[in-house]
Design a protein around this motif. Sequence first.
Motif, PDB file in Angstrom:
ATOM      1  N   TRP A  80      -4.755  -0.941  -6.291  1.00 15.16           N
ATOM      2  CA  TRP A  80      -5.256  -1.578  -5.060  1.00 15.16           C
ATOM      3  C   TRP A  80      -6.271  -0.682  -4.355  1.00 15.16           C
ATOM      4  CZ3 TRP A  80      -5.676  -6.104  -2.866  1.00 15.16           C
ATOM      5  CH2 TRP A  80      -6.055  -6.170  -1.519  1.00 15.16           C
ATOM      6  N   GLU A  81      -5.970   0.599  -4.267  1.00 17.31           N
ATOM      7  CA  GLU A  81      -6.894   1.529  -3.619  1.00 17.31           C
ATOM      8  C   GLU A  81      -8.226   1.576  -4.356  1.00 17.31           C
ATOM      9  OE1 GLU A  81      -4.666   5.140  -3.571  1.00 17.31           O
ATOM     10  OE2 GLU A  81      -3.572   4.623  -1.734  1.00 17.31           O
ATOM     11  N   THR A 141       0.819  -1.211   0.000  1.00 14.99           N
ATOM     12  CA  THR A 141       0.000   0.000   0.000  1.00 14.99           C
ATOM     13  C   THR A 141       0.852   1.260   0.000  1.00 14.99           C
ATOM     14  OG1 THR A 141      -0.130  -0.076   2.418  1.00 14.99           O
ATOM     15  CG2 THR A 141      -1.922  -1.127   1.180  1.00 14.99           C
ATOM     16  N   GLN A 173     -14.360  -2.179  -5.826  1.00 16.99           N
ATOM     17  CA  GLN A 173     -14.488  -3.611  -6.095  1.00 16.99           C
ATOM     18  C   GLN A 173     -14.698  -3.892  -7.593  1.00 16.99           C
ATOM     19  OE1 GLN A 173     -14.403  -6.326  -3.448  1.00 16.99           O
ATOM     20  NE2 GLN A 173     -13.218  -4.516  -2.814  1.00 16.99           N
ATOM     21  N   LEU A 212      -8.252  -5.158  -9.904  1.00 16.11           N
ATOM     22  CA  LEU A 212      -7.484  -6.212  -9.255  1.00 16.11           C
ATOM     23  C   LEU A 212      -6.744  -7.053 -10.297  1.00 16.11           C
ATOM     24  CD1 LEU A 212      -6.652  -7.719  -6.705  1.00 16.11           C
ATOM     25  CD2 LEU A 212      -8.713  -9.130  -6.954  1.00 16.11           C
ATOM     26  N   TRP A 218      -9.492  -0.847  -6.210  1.00 19.05           N
ATOM     27  CA  TRP A 218     -10.150  -2.136  -5.958  1.00 19.05           C
ATOM     28  C   TRP A 218     -10.833  -2.140  -4.594  1.00 19.05           C
ATOM     29  CZ3 TRP A 218     -12.298  -6.588  -6.904  1.00 19.05           C
ATOM     30  CH2 TRP A 218     -12.276  -7.616  -5.948  1.00 19.05           C
ATOM     31  N   GLN A 219     -10.159  -1.580  -3.599  1.00 22.64           N
ATOM     32  CA  GLN A 219     -10.722  -1.539  -2.256  1.00 22.64           C
ATOM     33  C   GLN A 219     -11.980  -0.667  -2.192  1.00 22.64           C
ATOM     34  OE1 GLN A 219      -9.226  -4.252  -0.977  1.00 22.64           O
ATOM     35  NE2 GLN A 219      -9.110  -3.193   0.994  1.00 22.64           N
ATOM     36  N   ARG A 220     -11.966   0.443  -2.928  1.00 22.09           N
ATOM     37  CA  ARG A 220     -13.104   1.375  -2.880  1.00 22.09           C
ATOM     38  C   ARG A 220     -14.283   0.903  -3.724  1.00 22.09           C
ATOM     39  NH1 ARG A 220      -9.083   5.417  -3.531  1.00 22.09           N
ATOM     40  NH2 ARG A 220      -9.659   5.548  -5.738  1.00 22.09           N
ATOM     41  N   LYS A 257      -4.131 -10.052  -0.490  1.00 21.58           N
ATOM     42  CA  LYS A 257      -4.644  -9.673   0.828  1.00 21.58           C
ATOM     43  C   LYS A 257      -6.161  -9.846   0.885  1.00 21.58           C
ATOM     44  CE  LYS A 257      -4.795  -5.650   3.952  1.00 21.58           C
ATOM     45  NZ  LYS A 257      -4.405  -6.394   5.166  1.00 21.58           N
ATOM     46  N   ASN A 258      -6.646 -10.406   1.963  1.00 25.50           N
ATOM     47  CA  ASN A 258      -8.072 -10.652   2.211  1.00 25.50           C
ATOM     48  C   ASN A 258      -8.662 -11.740   1.319  1.00 25.50           C
ATOM     49  OD1 ASN A 258      -8.039  -8.541   4.115  1.00 25.50           O
ATOM     50  ND2 ASN A 258      -8.539  -7.021   2.540  1.00 25.50           N
ATOM     51  N   THR A 262      -0.099  -6.106  -0.243  1.00 25.62           N
ATOM     52  CA  THR A 262      -1.387  -6.306  -0.917  1.00 25.62           C
ATOM     53  C   THR A 262      -1.392  -7.563  -1.780  1.00 25.62           C
ATOM     54  OG1 THR A 262      -0.664  -4.872  -2.750  1.00 25.62           O
ATOM     55  CG2 THR A 262      -1.895  -3.846  -0.943  1.00 25.62           C
TER      56      THR A 262
END
Length: 256
Positions: A202-203, A94, A209, A214, A205-207, A118-119, A103
Motif C-alpha cells: 500500500w505504501e 496501514t 502509483q 495495488l 502504491w501511494q508513493r 481506500k480513495n 486500506t
Amino acid sequence: MLTASFSCFSGLSSSSEQKLWELGCLSWDQFEYLPDKTLSRKKMKDVRLQIDQANIALKAGMTDYFLNRFANPYKIIVLEKFQKETASIDIETTGLRREAQVTSIAVLKHGKVFLYVKNINLSNFLESLEDINLIITYNGTRFDLPFIRKCFKIDLTIPHLDLLSVLKQLGYTGGQKQCEARLGLDRGLSPGLDGRDAIRLWESWQRHQIQSDLNQLLLYNAEDVFMLEKLAVHSYNLAMKKFPISLRLKSSIPGK
C-alpha cells in the motif's frame, strides 16, 4: 446439523443430548415421539417450548438466536442453514496502531469476491452487506470489526462468528495462515505474503502509483477471504464429527 442439536436448549447438557440420540431422536421434530418419562415432566415441557421457539427463529433467519445458545466450537453449526447468507470479510490497514487506517476490504459472498479500496470505492463497502445474515472473520472481534467501526462510524448489527475462537476450541491455534497450513490448505495466489507485505504494497502504491503493487495487495486480500471461507467449511465438518448424523458442507468456491 442444526436441527439435530439439543444442547442449545436450556436445561439440556451434552450428556442429555447424547441420551436423546441413543433413543433415536435425531432431530427436533422427533422429540414429540419420545416417551413422556424420557426426561422430567417439566424438562420435557420446557424443551418442547424451546423447540417451537427455535423453529420460529430458524424460519425468521435469526442467526444470533443460535450463536447465543451454542458454545465454541459448535457455534459454527449455524453455517449449515445460513451459508448462502454468509459473508467472509477481511481488511488490510496501514498498520496496527490506533491511528492506522483501512486500506482495503475483501468480501466473499455467494461465491464471489468484492474488493473495496481506500480513495477508490471504500465507501461502497456497506452495500455489500445488504443481503447478509452472518459475517465470518478471523480475529475480527479484536481487529477487523473495530477498524470497520472506526472507518465507517457504525457498529455492524449483523451476527458475527470469529473463527479464531472456533478453531482454538478445535485444537488449532495461531494466526489464520498457521491454521490453514495445519489443515493442509495451500495458498496458490499469494504464497509467502503476510500483513507486513500488505502494508508495504500500500505504501508503495501511494508513493509510486504502480498498478502492480495495488493488484498484488488486492490479490492477497482476496485470497484471505477465499481461505477464510474454506477454513469455515473445514471447521464445520470437524465440529460435526461428534454428531450421529451430519451434512458435510462444501466450499462455495471449489476452485480459485
